[in-house]
Design an enzyme around this catalytic site. Structure first.
Site, PDB file in Angstrom:
ATOM      1  N   ARG A  41       0.893  -1.224  -0.075  1.00  0.00           N
ATOM      2  CA  ARG A  41       0.118   0.066  -0.027  1.00  0.00           C
ATOM      3  C   ARG A  41       0.950   1.436   0.042  1.00  0.00           C
ATOM      4  NH1 ARG A  41      -0.961   1.750   4.598  1.00  0.00           N
ATOM      5  NH2 ARG A  41      -1.688   0.087   5.506  1.00  0.00           N
ATOM      6  N   TYR A  65     -17.365  16.083 -15.889  1.00  0.00           N
ATOM      7  CA  TYR A  65     -17.673  14.901 -15.543  1.00  0.00           C
ATOM      8  C   TYR A  65     -18.481  14.725 -14.422  1.00  0.00           C
ATOM      9  CZ  TYR A  65     -17.166   9.781 -14.529  1.00  0.00           C
ATOM     10  OH  TYR A  65     -17.189   8.524 -14.444  1.00  0.00           O
ATOM     11  N   ASP A  82      -8.130  18.637 -14.928  1.00  0.00           N
ATOM     12  CA  ASP A  82      -8.525  17.263 -15.419  1.00  0.00           C
ATOM     13  C   ASP A  82      -8.126  17.142 -16.859  1.00  0.00           C
ATOM     14  OD1 ASP A  82      -9.618  14.662 -16.224  1.00  0.00           O
ATOM     15  OD2 ASP A  82     -11.403  15.301 -14.785  1.00  0.00           O
ATOM     16  N   LYS A 112      -9.329   5.865 -19.093  1.00  0.00           N
ATOM     17  CA  LYS A 112      -9.775   6.369 -20.295  1.00  0.00           C
ATOM     18  C   LYS A 112      -8.563   6.131 -21.356  1.00  0.00           C
ATOM     19  CE  LYS A 112     -13.405   7.040 -17.928  1.00  0.00           C
ATOM     20  NZ  LYS A 112     -13.701   8.439 -17.339  1.00  0.00           N
TER      21      LYS A 112
HETATM   22  C1  LIG Z   1     -14.002   8.953 -16.180  1.00  0.00           C
HETATM   23  C2  LIG Z   1     -13.676  10.291 -15.808  1.00  0.00           C
HETATM   24  C3  LIG Z   1     -13.290  10.775 -14.331  1.00  0.00           C
HETATM   25  C4  LIG Z   1     -13.475   9.707 -13.496  1.00  0.00           C
HETATM   26  O1  LIG Z   1     -12.585   8.418 -13.513  1.00  0.00           O
HETATM   27  P1  LIG Z   1     -12.835   7.254 -12.938  1.00  0.00           P
HETATM   28  O2  LIG Z   1     -11.509   6.375 -13.379  1.00  0.00           O
HETATM   29  O3  LIG Z   1     -14.018   6.641 -13.360  1.00  0.00           O
HETATM   30  O4  LIG Z   1     -13.131   7.162 -11.279  1.00  0.00           O
HETATM   31  C5  LIG Z   1     -12.962  11.859 -14.181  1.00  0.00           C
HETATM   32  N1  LIG Z   1     -12.925  12.809 -15.090  1.00  0.00           N
HETATM   33  C6  LIG Z   1     -13.048  12.626 -16.362  1.00  0.00           C
HETATM   34  C7  LIG Z   1     -13.018  13.593 -17.537  1.00  0.00           C
HETATM   35  C8  LIG Z   1     -13.699  11.241 -16.939  1.00  0.00           C
HETATM   36  O5  LIG Z   1     -13.927  10.865 -18.160  1.00  0.00           O
END
Ligand SMILES: *Cc1c(COP(=O)(O)O)cnc(C)c1O
Length: 385
Positions: free
Chosen positions: A53, A105, A177, A202
Site C-alpha cells: 500500500r 464529468y 482534469d 480512459k
Molecule cells: C471517467 C472520468 C473521471 C473519473 O474517473 P474514474 O476512473 O471513472 O473514477 C474523471 N474525469 C473525467 C473527465 C472522466 O472522463
C-alpha cells in the site's frame, strides 16, 4: 514517486521511462511485483520496499513514467480517477471553497457536490471559458479552481494559462482534469496549472480493461502531502492494474494520432448531415475555443459531441441505432462508443447548473477504420432525418 528529468521524446519516454530491463533476469518487460510485503535485511533495513500500500515497484514504475509524460516532478497512481480527485480535494483546508467549470464529468460533480459540499466545502459553478469573468466574480473563500479542457460533454476549451493566472492572483490552485486530452495532446503543468488529475481508465489505459487514476504535481511540499494521503487513505491500484495502464501508455501517442484523425473524418460527416444541428469539436474553425485549443493542444482529440436536430428523442434513437459505435458509458479506448449524456453519464447533474442539453450525443471515436465508423454513423443519422 519522483521522476528523474528526461528530455527524450514523448513516445520514447512512454516506452522506456521507469521501464528499464529487470537487472536480475534481463526481462525487457519489468516483472509485475505482486508481493504485498518485502523481506528486510535487518529491522528497518530494506531495499526501499516494505508494504505494497505504501509503495510497490510496479506502481512506482507507472508513476515515474506518467509523471515524465506530464512533464511533472511527482506522480501518484490511484485506484480510480475519482480516488485521485479525492486525494487532491483532501488537501483543502476546512471550509475552503471550490470553483467548478460550467460542465464537468458527472462523477466529479457528484464528488464535489455530495461529498465535499456536504462536508462544509462550498462550491460554485463558473464558466471557465471566460477568465476575466472568473476574476471579476471570484467567489470569496475559493481555494481551488477545478477545470476540465476540453470539457465533458460540451467540448468547451478553457485557456489554462489565463485561468491559472487568475487562480494564482487569488491565492488558489488550478487543478486540470487532463483525461480528455491525455498528456500526448496537452500538458497543463507547463501552462501554469498546479495539479493534473487523470482517469487512467480512459486514454491512458486505452483498452477498456482497467479502472485507474493519477495525479501529477511539481511542488515538492504538495507531493509529500499527496504521498501521505495515498498511503494513509489507501485507495491504491493493484500491481496488475498498474501494469495494464503501463502497457496502454506504450501506444498512447500512436493511438491519440489515430483517435484525432478518425474524429476529423466523423466530424466531416456530422457537419454536413441534416439530422445534426450543431457539432462540438475544438478542431472546427468556428468552435469558440478553436484558437486556444490550437495554442495549448497538439491536436484536437477523439471526443466529439453533437446536438441532434430532432432533440432528445432523435438523440436517443441515434444512440440506439449504431452498430459499430457501442452504446456505453466511458471513453478513450480503442473501440468507438456512443452515449446520451443527459440520461447516462451526466444524469447526476440533472436540474443543477451543470445539467446537459437533452439533444446532446457524445462520441468517443475509436481507432477502427475511419470509413467503417463514418458508414455506421451515417446509417444511424439517415434513419432519424
Ligand atoms: C471517467 C472520468 C473521471 C473519473 O474517473 P474514474 O476512473 O471513472 O473514477 C474523471 N474525469 C473525467 C473527465 C472522466 O472522463
Amino acid at each position: 514517486m519522483t521522476s528523474a528529468s528526461d528530455d527524450r521524446g514523448f513516445e520514447t519516454r512512454a516506452i522506456h521511462a521507469g521501464q528499464d530491463p529487470d537487472p536480475f533476469t534481463g526481462a525487457v518487460v519489468p516483472p509485475i511485483s505482486i508481493s504485498t510485503t518485502f523481506a528486510q535485511q535487518g529491522v528497518g533495513r530494506h531495499h526501499g520496499w516494505e508494504y505494497s500500500r505504501s509503495a510497490n515497484p510496479t506502481r512506482a514504475a507507472l508513476e515515474m513514467c506518467l509523471a515524465s509524460l506530464e512533464g511533472a516532478r511527482h506522480g501518484f497512481a490511484f485506484a480510480s480517477g475519482l480516488a485521485a480527485e479525492d486525494a487532491v480535494l483532501r488537501q483543502l483546508p476546512a471550509g475552503a471553497g471550490i470553483v467548478l467549470g460550467g460542465d464537468a464529468y458527472g462523477g466529479t460533480f457528484r464528488l464535489i457536490d455530495k461529498v465535499y459540499g456536504a462536508s462544509g466545502h462550498p462550491w460554485t459553478a463558473v464558466d471557465l471559458t471566460d477568465a476575466a469573468a472568473l476574476d471579476a466574480r471570484w467567489p470569496e473563500g475559493t481555494r481551488v479552481v477545478w477545470a476540465e479542457t476540453p470539457t465533458n460533454p460540451a467540448m468547451a476549451v478553457v485557456d489554462i494559462a489565463a485561468v491559472a493566472e487568475v487562480a494564482h492572483d487569488h491565492g488558489a490552485w488550478l487543478v486540470v482534469d487532463n483525461t480528455f486530452a491525455s498528456p500526448f495532446l496537452q500538458q497543463p503543468l507547463a501552462l501554469g496549472a498546479d495539479v493534473v488529475v487523470h482517469s487512467a481508465t480512459k486514454y491512458l489505459g486505452g483498452h477498456s480493461d482497467v479502472v485507474g487514476g493519477f495525479v501529477a504535481v511539481d511542488d515538492d511540499d504538495v507531493a509529500v502531502r499527496l504521498g501521505f494521503t495515498q498511503n494513509a487513505v489507501g485507495s491504491v491500484p493493484s500491481p496488475i492494474d498498474c501494469y495494464l495502464v503501463q502497457r496502454g501508455l506504450k501506444t498512447l501517442g500512436l493511438r491519440m494520432e489515430r483517435h484525432c484523425d478518425n474524429a476529423r473524418a466523423v466530424v466531416d460527416l456530422l457537419a454536413d448531415h441534416p439530422a445534426v444541428a450543431r457539432v462540438l469539436w475544438p478542431g472546427l474553425p468556428d468552435h469558440p475555443g478553436h484558437d486556444i485549443a490550437k495554442r495549448q493542444m497538439r491536436d484536437f482529440g477523439g471526443m466529439v459531441s453533437f446536438v441532434a436536430r430532432g432533440g432528445e428523442e432523435a438523440a436517443v434513437a441515434i444512440c440506439e441505432r449504431t452498430e459499430l459505435f457501442t452504446l456505453a458509458e466511458s471513453l478513450g479506448a480503442v473501440e468507438s462508443l456512443i452515449e446520451h449524456p443527459a440520461r447516462m453519464t451526466h444524469a447526476s447533474a440533472a436540474g443543477s447548473a451543470l445539467a446537459v442539453e437533452p439533444g446532446l450525443v457524445r462520441l468517443s471515436v475509436g481507432i477502427e477504420s475511419a470509413a467503417d465508423l463514418v458508414a455506421d454513423l451515417r446509417q444511424a443519422l439517415d434513419a432519424v432525418s
